[in-house]
Design an enzyme around this catalytic site. Structure first.
Site, short mmCIF file in Angstrom:
data_model
loop_
_atom_site.label_atom_id
_atom_site.label_comp_id
_atom_site.label_asym_id
_atom_site.label_seq_id
_atom_site.Cartn_x
_atom_site.Cartn_y
_atom_site.Cartn_z
N HIS A 89 -25.14 -61.86 -123.80
CA HIS A 89 -26.25 -61.11 -124.41
C HIS A 89 -26.25 -59.68 -123.93
O HIS A 89 -26.54 -58.75 -124.68
CB HIS A 89 -27.58 -61.78 -124.08
CG HIS A 89 -27.69 -63.17 -124.63
ND1 HIS A 89 -27.96 -63.41 -125.96
CD2 HIS A 89 -27.51 -64.37 -124.06
CE1 HIS A 89 -27.95 -64.72 -126.17
NE2 HIS A 89 -27.68 -65.32 -125.04
N ASP B 197 -33.86 -58.81 -128.33
CA ASP B 197 -32.67 -59.62 -128.62
C ASP B 197 -33.00 -61.11 -128.57
O ASP B 197 -34.09 -61.51 -128.18
CB ASP B 197 -31.46 -59.19 -127.78
CG ASP B 197 -31.29 -59.99 -126.52
OD1 ASP B 197 -32.28 -60.56 -126.05
OD2 ASP B 197 -30.16 -60.04 -125.99
#
Ligand code: UDP
Length: 487
Positions: free
Chosen positions: A18, A115
């Site tokens: 990520h 995110d």
């Protein structure tokens, strides 16, 4: 349009897979568009240090990384708590420090980008930040995004476990998903992480747009469905910005010299790279079969080796970079290192993957199909052996084999049955040898590499898409009062 006065906050999920695309996005916003970016990092207490990811400084100090105090969730989790549940718990525990951090930022942000697992950010940011547009960033593909968005509807319409279904799951305008390919949180509807995962689909419509690390030419059909399919638009009708491929440029890390001087001596396209991402580990039996299969294939290879696990395939997710590297090679078959020495390099735990994939000697990638690894392979024109382990990797593997034709895969999912040494050897040869299958996949991968590069250049589809996003943020900034309102 000039976007140099914009300030964007990106809320980032922990986990290398990520963090990397968030850093790449930030760097691209700063370098190409002069946008100021603050990355707010939420982490869990006790996590080991991450491997070094970027050494090149950001332009004009435009990118700041703000590390929130690590949150301690140890009192609410146990061995059985799955990753998605942990990540959601972590964000909830960090909610008030996240809010305070954003409100303390100078200048006040013009947009908030959240995110994947920070999907509850609009809820966390209600009130004080209602006037700031919020965008959702999916560092995966459009097909997975479609399934995540559609999951609350599947939840209403389908009874029983998805994995037990005999028919594929239909998503409006998109390729249907095989039951065995659903992402991990959809495998057990009684587990807490399934409930958390559904929140992704329910929360995305609260955002002002979705950023996806894909590009028009890679996922034409799904992206078209987002824009044009009437059923789809009745479910969610916010703009989708395909802004990928988001991969960091090779050469930012200084590669270890022994490996690279070995690679320099190998013929072009002759080495298979074997790695299972930041968190993937194999069972003891599978480690043995893979080792034998690589040996039997008689091909050259570089293998990032981790000690096997008897637990979950994502065992290293929170711990990669830990202290276990020395015990790694002890788990390989006796004599393996000596027998393969001339044509193989074994690297314990972690390697400079992108630098390896961009070396001309590397011609194939046996990968767990994490989306970053997938993009790094495609953008280097490298065909793959798709070996999905966890998360949404089974969908990625099917995308690579059935839709993009750049990969081969074991007949049965590695999670269901140990892949035998004979099958490993056959798969390796089909990718590395210069026969019809290998040649076709290599050509396809080369074509995708070109379209990916074209999408990113000035005027390319992803460049345009990112510019459109910034124009939208700039337009909404103009609408806001520039001087404080008098009460
Ligand atoms: N990576 C790396 N060296 C390793 C393992 C992984 O540099 O030994 C990087 C890889 O290049 C990719 C990321 O870590 O950028 C892994 O992300 P991905 O989405 O492929 O998988 P995840 O780790 O999230 O499962």
């Amino acid at each position: 349009m000039d976007h140099r006065n914009l300030h964007i906050v990106v809320v980032s999920t922990p986990g290398i897979g990520h963090v990397i695309p968030v850093l790449v996005l930030a760097k691209r916003l700063a370098t190409l568009h002069g946008v100021r970016v603050t990355i707010v990092r939420v982490t869990v207490a006790g996590a080991p240090p991450e491997p070094k990811l970027f050494t090149v400084p950001y332009p004009d100090d435009l990118v700041r990384i703000l590390q929130l105090p690590p949150v301690d969730i140890s009192h609410v989790v146990d061995e059985s708590t799955q990753i998605v549940t942990r990540l959601f718990m972590m964000f909830r525990a960090a909610a008030s420090s996240l809010r305070s951090a954003i409100s303390a930022l100078e200048p006040r942000p013009d947009a908030i980008v959240a995110d994947l697992f920070s999907v509850e950010t609009p809820g966390i940011c209600t009130g004080e930040f209602d006037d700031i547009p919020k965008f959702y960033f999916i560092a995966s593909n459009a097909w997975f995004s479609a399934l995540a968005i559609y999951s609350p509807i599947l939840d209403r319409e389908i009874a029983g476990e998805y994995a037990d279904l005999h028919e594929k799951l239909a998503i409006p305008g998109c390729v249907s998903v095989a039951p065995e390919d659903v992402p991990d949180p959809m495998l057990d509807r009684n587990d807490e992480q399934y409930g958390e995962y559904l929140k992704i689909g329910r929360s995305i419509p609260l955002f002002d747009g979705i950023l996806i690390s894909t590009w028009e030419e890679l996922e034409k059909e799904t992206l078209k469905a987002f824009r044009e399919n009437e059923t789809w638009k009745s479910i969610i009708d916010i703009p989708v910005y395909p802004i990928g491929p988001l991969t960091r440029p090779a050469g930012e890390l200084k590669p270890s010299s022994e490996l690279f001087s070995w690679l320099d001596k190998q013929p072009d396209d002759s080495v298979l790279f074997v790695s299972f991402g930041s968190g993937g580990v194999l069972s003891p039996e599978q480690t043995t079969e893979l080792a034998w299969g690589l040996e039997l294939s008689r091909q050259r290879f570089v293998w990032v080796v981790r000690p096997p696990t008897s637990g979950r395939a994502d065992d290293e997710f929170f711990t990669v970079g830990g202290e276990r590297s020395q015990e790694t090679l002890a788990h390989l078959p006796e004599g393996f290192v000596a027998r393969t020495g001339e044509r193989a390099i074994l690297i314990p735990m972690w390697a400079e993957q992108l630098e390896i994939l961009s070396h001309p000697a590397v011609g194939g990638f046996l990968s767990h199909c994490g989306w970053n690894s997938t993009l790094e392979s495609i953008t280097n024109g490298i065909p793959m052996i798709a070996w999905p382990l966890y998360a949404e990797q089974r969908m990625n593997a099917t995308l690579l084999t059935d839709q993009l034709s750049v990969a081969v895969r074991p007949a049965v999912l590695p999670a269901k049955k140990v892949v035998s040494r004979e099958e490993v050897a056959r798969l390796v040869r089909s990718v590395m040898e210069d026969d019809e299958t290998g040649r076709r996949m290599r050509e396809r991968a080369q074509q995708l590499k070109i379209t990916g590069a074209e999408a990113l250049i000035n005027g390319g589809s992803s460049h345009k898409s990112l510019s459109q996003l910034l124009s939208k943020i700039t337009a909404s900034k103009k609408k806001q009062p520039t001087t404080p309102l008098l009460m």
